[in-house]
Design a protein around this motif. Structure first.
Motif, mmCIF file in Angstrom:
data_model
loop_
_atom_site.group_PDB
_atom_site.id
_atom_site.type_symbol
_atom_site.label_atom_id
_atom_site.label_comp_id
_atom_site.label_asym_id
_atom_site.label_seq_id
_atom_site.Cartn_x
_atom_site.Cartn_y
_atom_site.Cartn_z
ATOM 1 N N LYS A 1 52.436 0.622 40.919
ATOM 2 C CA LYS A 1 52.448 1.600 42.003
ATOM 3 C C LYS A 1 53.233 1.095 43.198
ATOM 4 C CE LYS A 1 50.028 1.571 45.403
ATOM 5 N NZ LYS A 1 49.065 1.493 46.531
ATOM 6 N N THR A 2 52.996 -0.156 43.565
ATOM 7 C CA THR A 2 53.690 -0.735 44.719
ATOM 8 C C THR A 2 55.188 -0.830 44.469
ATOM 9 O OG1 THR A 2 51.723 -2.013 45.332
ATOM 10 C CG2 THR A 2 53.839 -2.755 46.233
ATOM 11 N N ARG A 3 55.587 -1.264 43.270
ATOM 12 C CA ARG A 3 57.009 -1.368 42.953
ATOM 13 C C ARG A 3 57.687 0.010 43.008
ATOM 14 N NH1 ARG A 3 58.699 -6.087 40.240
ATOM 15 N NH2 ARG A 3 57.542 -7.824 41.143
ATOM 16 N N LEU A 4 57.021 1.047 42.498
ATOM 17 C CA LEU A 4 57.588 2.393 42.525
ATOM 18 C C LEU A 4 57.735 2.903 43.954
ATOM 19 C CD1 LEU A 4 55.750 4.103 39.530
ATOM 20 C CD2 LEU A 4 58.185 3.603 39.684
ATOM 21 N N GLN A 5 56.740 2.626 44.800
ATOM 22 C CA GLN A 5 56.792 3.108 46.178
ATOM 23 C C GLN A 5 57.882 2.412 46.988
ATOM 24 O OE1 GLN A 5 52.753 2.632 47.599
ATOM 25 N NE2 GLN A 5 52.214 4.728 47.036
ATOM 26 N N LEU A 6 58.202 1.171 46.624
ATOM 27 C CA LEU A 6 59.222 0.417 47.349
ATOM 28 C C LEU A 6 60.624 0.634 46.789
ATOM 29 C CD1 LEU A 6 57.324 -2.975 47.825
ATOM 30 C CD2 LEU A 6 57.747 -1.214 49.549
ATOM 31 N N ASP A 7 60.715 1.344 45.669
ATOM 32 C CA ASP A 7 62.002 1.540 44.994
ATOM 33 C C ASP A 7 62.776 2.671 45.663
ATOM 34 O OD1 ASP A 7 64.097 1.593 43.193
ATOM 35 O OD2 ASP A 7 63.022 2.908 41.795
ATOM 36 N N ARG A 8 63.841 2.322 46.384
ATOM 37 C CA ARG A 8 64.677 3.325 47.053
ATOM 38 C C ARG A 8 65.993 3.544 46.318
ATOM 39 N NH1 ARG A 8 62.666 0.979 52.173
ATOM 40 N NH2 ARG A 8 64.482 -0.395 52.302
ATOM 41 N N THR B 1 52.608 1.708 52.709
ATOM 42 C CA THR B 1 53.289 0.690 51.915
ATOM 43 C C THR B 1 54.636 0.316 52.533
ATOM 44 O OG1 THR B 1 52.227 1.512 49.899
ATOM 45 C CG2 THR B 1 54.166 0.137 49.619
ATOM 46 N N ARG B 2 55.395 1.305 52.980
ATOM 47 C CA ARG B 2 56.699 1.025 53.570
ATOM 48 C C ARG B 2 56.549 0.208 54.867
ATOM 49 N NH1 ARG B 2 60.828 4.758 51.841
ATOM 50 N NH2 ARG B 2 60.378 5.175 49.637
ATOM 51 N N LEU B 3 55.593 0.578 55.704
ATOM 52 C CA LEU B 3 55.400 -0.136 56.970
ATOM 53 C C LEU B 3 54.917 -1.563 56.739
ATOM 54 C CD1 LEU B 3 53.703 2.632 59.158
ATOM 55 C CD2 LEU B 3 56.008 1.719 59.405
ATOM 56 N N MET B 4 54.058 -1.735 55.738
ATOM 57 C CA MET B 4 53.545 -3.078 55.448
ATOM 58 C C MET B 4 54.609 -3.971 54.834
ATOM 59 S SD MET B 4 49.741 -2.326 53.925
ATOM 60 C CE MET B 4 48.377 -1.837 54.989
ATOM 61 N N TRP C 1 55.175 11.545 48.021
ATOM 62 C CA TRP C 1 54.136 11.395 46.991
ATOM 63 C C TRP C 1 54.586 10.424 45.895
ATOM 64 C CZ3 TRP C 1 53.989 15.637 50.053
ATOM 65 C CH2 TRP C 1 52.730 16.054 50.481
ATOM 66 N N LYS C 2 55.562 9.552 46.223
ATOM 67 C CA LYS C 2 55.969 8.529 45.266
ATOM 68 C C LYS C 2 54.769 7.661 44.898
ATOM 69 C CE LYS C 2 60.914 7.519 45.644
ATOM 70 N NZ LYS C 2 61.906 6.470 45.975
ATOM 71 N N GLN D 1 53.631 -8.654 46.125
ATOM 72 C CA GLN D 1 54.016 -7.813 44.994
ATOM 73 C C GLN D 1 55.484 -7.410 45.027
ATOM 74 O OE1 GLN D 1 51.244 -4.550 45.053
ATOM 75 N NE2 GLN D 1 49.709 -5.631 43.836
ATOM 76 N N GLN D 2 56.066 -7.307 46.210
ATOM 77 C CA GLN D 2 57.459 -6.871 46.288
ATOM 78 C C GLN D 2 58.437 -7.979 45.924
ATOM 79 O OE1 GLN D 2 58.843 -5.783 50.169
ATOM 80 N NE2 GLN D 2 58.022 -7.601 51.175
#
Length: 324
Positions: free
Chosen positions: A54-61, A252-255, A286-287, A153-154
């Motif tokens: 989940k974290t990897r998907l949310q950080l994937d731009r 997640t993005r801010l952290m 909603w990523k 995780q990132q």
């Protein structure tokens, strides 16, 4: 007339005794806290890989990951299976402390909303107590632990010499040294909104499903089977992620972004929402929803299966037994 007085007195004593029984049917907050901590440990061990994905998907731009399966497969292929359990120590610790605080504070916050005679609490009271518990856990536990977890995780790869953060303690120390103590509370606003809303919905829904599906009321001496608790917890865990998806992405993005130097891409919660919407579209808010739905409802199912058994054991031994 003389015979009615003893009858009335007997009825009053009977009502008082019943009132006393109702008092005893309340499970103390410390038992709720213990049940939550044990449930949190079990949930963390089972569901950490989903949280990493989940974290990897949310950080994937850049679109490097095509979906949940592709993301998980890529992580395993390029970094090894152990990478799916990155951040487990802070994740497990944070879940244990979070559920301890959540369950205990929710029980305490429900007290003002309970009817003094029957012990009944309305859904409005459950929502308010749940939101308050979510705010408390977000500020005291969730935010700093998730900052450390997300930073770990990132990072890609498993070679310690190539990683900026060598572990949870080193990560926390580095953040404090480079960004100040406030760096551990990056993304606090969306975390408060996410957790407050989640817990308000979750506690109310869990109680509703217990009553509707299994005719289970707190303190009635009835102990749900683990599979019954899992169904109620699973269903209760669905609404929150859908409602709070944007808060979770922004959190997640801010952290993930450091503020040790240079201009920050996201200046705060509202600015982050606007920026993501403009640059990536509405659906980007909603990523990671699908992996959240793969993690949170099953996580709630696991946690409640354990927690209900703990509180159920207490009910049978100390509450229901006292009424027999």
């Amino acid at each position: 007339m003389a015979t009615t007085a003893p009858v009335k007195e007997a009825e009053m004593e009977k009502r008082a005794a019943k009132g006393g029984e109702r008092e005893r049917t309340t499970i103390p907050p410390y038992m709720k806290a213990i049940s939550g901590s044990l449930g949190g440990i079990m949930e963390a061990c089972c569901l950490q890989p989903i949280d990493v994905i989940k974290t990897r998907l949310q950080l994937d731009r850049s679109g490097a990951y095509k979906g949940i399966v592709h993301c998980g497969g890529t992580v395993v292929r390029t970094e090894g299976v152990r990478a799916l359990w990155k951040g487990l120590t802070p994740f497990a610790t944070h879940l244990t402390l979070k559920y301890t605080l959540r369950m205990g504070s929710n029980a305490l916050l429900q007290s003002p909303f309970k009817d003094p005679t029957t012990g009944h609490i309305s859904n409005r009271g459950r929502l308010a107590a749940g939101f308050g518990a979510g705010v408390i856990e977000a500020l005291l536990i969730v935010t700093p632990f998730e900052v450390v977890k997300i930073r770990l995780q990132q990072q890609k790869g498993l070679s310690p010499e190539l990683l900026k953060y060598k572990g949870p303690i080193h990560c926390a120390r580095t953040i404090i040294r480079e960004e100040g103590i406030r760096g551990l509370w990056a993304g606090a606003s969306p975390t408060v909104m996410r957790n407050g809303t989640n817990q308000a919905v979750m506690f109310t829904a869990k109680n509703t499903f217990d009553v509707v599906l299994w005719k289970k009321h707190e303190g009635d001496g009835k102990v749900l089977q683990p599979w019954q608790s899992m169904i109620s917890g699973f269903l209760a865990g669905f609404a929150g992620p859908v409602c709070t998806g944007p808060f979770d992405v922004v959190k997640t993005r801010l952290m993930a972004q450091g503020n040790s130097g240079g201009d920050l891409k996201y200046k705060g919660m509202v600015h982050a929402i606007r920026t993501i919407f403009v640059e990536e579209g509405l659906t980007a808010l909603w990523k990671g929803l699908l992996p959240r739905l793969m993690r949170i409802p099953p996580g709630q199912a696991i946690m409640w299966a354990v927690a209900d058994q703990v509180t159920g054991l207490y009910e049978r031994r100390y509450l229901h037994k006292a009424h027999v």
